[in-house]
Design a protein around this motif. Structure first.
Motif, PDB file in Angstrom:
ATOM      1  N   LEU A  45       2.241   3.616  -9.214  1.00 27.98           N
ATOM      2  CA  LEU A  45       2.973   3.603  -8.967  1.00 27.98           C
ATOM      3  C   LEU A  45       3.448   4.955 -10.008  1.00 27.98           C
ATOM      4  O   LEU A  45       4.166   5.487  -9.879  1.00 27.98           O
ATOM      5  CB  LEU A  45       3.565   2.337  -8.990  1.00 27.98           C
ATOM      6  N   VAL A  61       9.626   8.219  -2.505  1.00 26.14           N
ATOM      7  CA  VAL A  61       9.498   6.959  -2.794  1.00 26.14           C
ATOM      8  C   VAL A  61      10.167   5.523  -3.084  1.00 26.14           C
ATOM      9  O   VAL A  61      10.885   5.526  -3.922  1.00 26.14           O
ATOM     10  CB  VAL A  61       8.657   6.513  -3.772  1.00 26.14           C
ATOM     11  N   ARG A  62       9.508   4.380  -2.560  1.00 29.90           N
ATOM     12  CA  ARG A  62      11.025   2.658  -2.647  1.00 29.90           C
ATOM     13  C   ARG A  62      10.169   2.136  -4.027  1.00 29.90           C
ATOM     14  O   ARG A  62       9.095   1.698  -3.943  1.00 29.90           O
ATOM     15  CB  ARG A  62      10.881   2.949  -1.309  1.00 29.90           C
ATOM     16  N   TRP A  63      10.660   2.156  -4.629  1.00 27.05           N
ATOM     17  CA  TRP A  63      10.596   0.925  -5.527  1.00 27.05           C
ATOM     18  C   TRP A  63      11.046   0.095  -6.339  1.00 27.05           C
ATOM     19  O   TRP A  63      12.560   1.061  -6.278  1.00 27.05           O
ATOM     20  CB  TRP A  63       9.521   1.491  -6.444  1.00 27.05           C
ATOM     21  N   LYS A  66       8.986  -3.192 -10.051  1.00 27.36           N
ATOM     22  CA  LYS A  66       7.054  -2.848 -10.836  1.00 27.36           C
ATOM     23  C   LYS A  66       6.417  -3.819 -11.661  1.00 27.36           C
ATOM     24  O   LYS A  66       5.861  -3.862 -12.549  1.00 27.36           O
ATOM     25  CB  LYS A  66       7.770  -1.624 -11.526  1.00 27.36           C
ATOM     26  N   CYS A  73       7.399  -1.373  -3.396  1.00 28.85           N
ATOM     27  CA  CYS A  73       6.522  -0.402  -3.244  1.00 28.85           C
ATOM     28  C   CYS A  73       5.044  -0.203  -2.386  1.00 28.85           C
ATOM     29  O   CYS A  73       4.545   0.182  -2.861  1.00 28.85           O
ATOM     30  CB  CYS A  73       6.480   0.060  -4.671  1.00 28.85           C
ATOM     31  N   CYS A  85       2.450  -1.199  -7.445  1.00 27.55           N
ATOM     32  CA  CYS A  85       2.924  -1.019  -8.782  1.00 27.55           C
ATOM     33  C   CYS A  85       1.285  -2.577  -9.289  1.00 27.55           C
ATOM     34  O   CYS A  85       1.503  -2.781 -10.485  1.00 27.55           O
ATOM     35  CB  CYS A  85       4.405  -1.923  -8.878  1.00 27.55           C
TER      36      CYS A  85
END
Length: 267
Positions: A45, A61-63, A66, A73, A85
């Motif tokens: 990530l 990008v989906r996150w 982390k 993610c 991540c």
């Protein structure tokens, strides 16, 4: 002198990694190659974020956290469903090309972002916990072993990696209507083994609905869902196989069959 030496040693750990990232949308797309700097201790990530910052500002990008706890993610890294991540760059060689693609089982929205609404629809189809009659909230009592058994399943972060890797939905789009997938069959199993769930008293047979409405019979226990779970939940061994065994006992046990027959005659 020592400060200069430390900076040099730190810089020597950096290198350019070869990344191949899927770019596109619901209409189509392709893999594109990038060379992106990698530093010691980073995860995939981090590299995707650096790619956004330096070469592909419009990369979707989906996150969120982390920290491996939100499940946002999820992607496929070299063909394996993973959390970006939680996938360290140190597991790949410096010469390796790292391919990052969206979850294959779900429709692409753009780049690495997929439409996972299928999962929320399936979640709504699973009847919730039925409180025991005559017992007020706060008065529930159960054995610690039952608490521990359910707690394993409560660790699920709904990353949907198990849903993505399950070949029943991954390779057969037509199965999605009849099959809930491992994440939600696990939810059914959790409720079915819950000692305080009063579904049976309310006329709900969770074992029967697992078979008839959630597609338990489609699962052939390949354990691929367990293998990709970032929370190390033993989905197959502790949820799906026991649920299958209870469903089979309920459906084919001759004593249960005879009891049902006698009961029907007396009605």
């Amino acid at each position: 002198m020592s400060a200069s030496t430390g900076t040099s040693a730190s810089a020597s750990t950096a290198y350019d990694a070869k990344f191949r990232v899927w770019r596109g949308d619901a209409e189509g797309g392709e893999l594109k190659d990038f060379a992106v700097e990698v530093n010691d201790g980073e995860v995939v990530l981090d590299i995707i974020h650096r790619l956004q910052a330096t070469q592909a500002a419009d990369l979707a990008v989906r996150w969120n956290c982390k920290a491996g706890k939100c499940g946002s993610c999820s992607a496929e890294i070299n063909g394996r469903p993973r959390l970006m991540c939680m996938t360290r760059m140190s597991v790949f060689s410096r010469e390796e090309t790292i391919t990052v693609t969206p979850l294959r089982a779900f429709p692409v929205i753009r780049d690495l972002v997929t439409d996972v609404s299928f999962n929320y629809a399936k979640a709504r189809e699973v009847p919730s916990f039925v409180p025991p009659p005559g017992v007020a909230a706060g008065e529930y009592r159960m054995q610690q072993v039952d608490v521990d058994r359910s707690q394993e399943f409560r660790k699920c972060i709904e990353c949907f990696l198990c849903q993505d890797t399950c070949h029943v939905v991954r390779d057969h789009e037509e199965n999605k209507t009849a099959f809930a997938g491992p994440r939600f069959l696990m939810r059914v199993a959790e409720l079915d083994m819950h000692p305080l769930d009063a579904a049976g008293e309310s006329g709900l047979d969770r074992k029967k609905t697992a078979q008839d409405e959630h597609g338990l019979g489609y699962c052939n226990i390949t354990k691929c869902c367990t293998e990709v779970c970032p929370e190390h939940i033993k989905i197959t061994d502790n949820a799906l196989i026991p649920l299958k065994e209870r469903a089979v006992d309920r459906k084919y046990d001759p004593l249960v069959w005879l009891g049902n027959k006698i009961r029907r005659r007396g009605e």
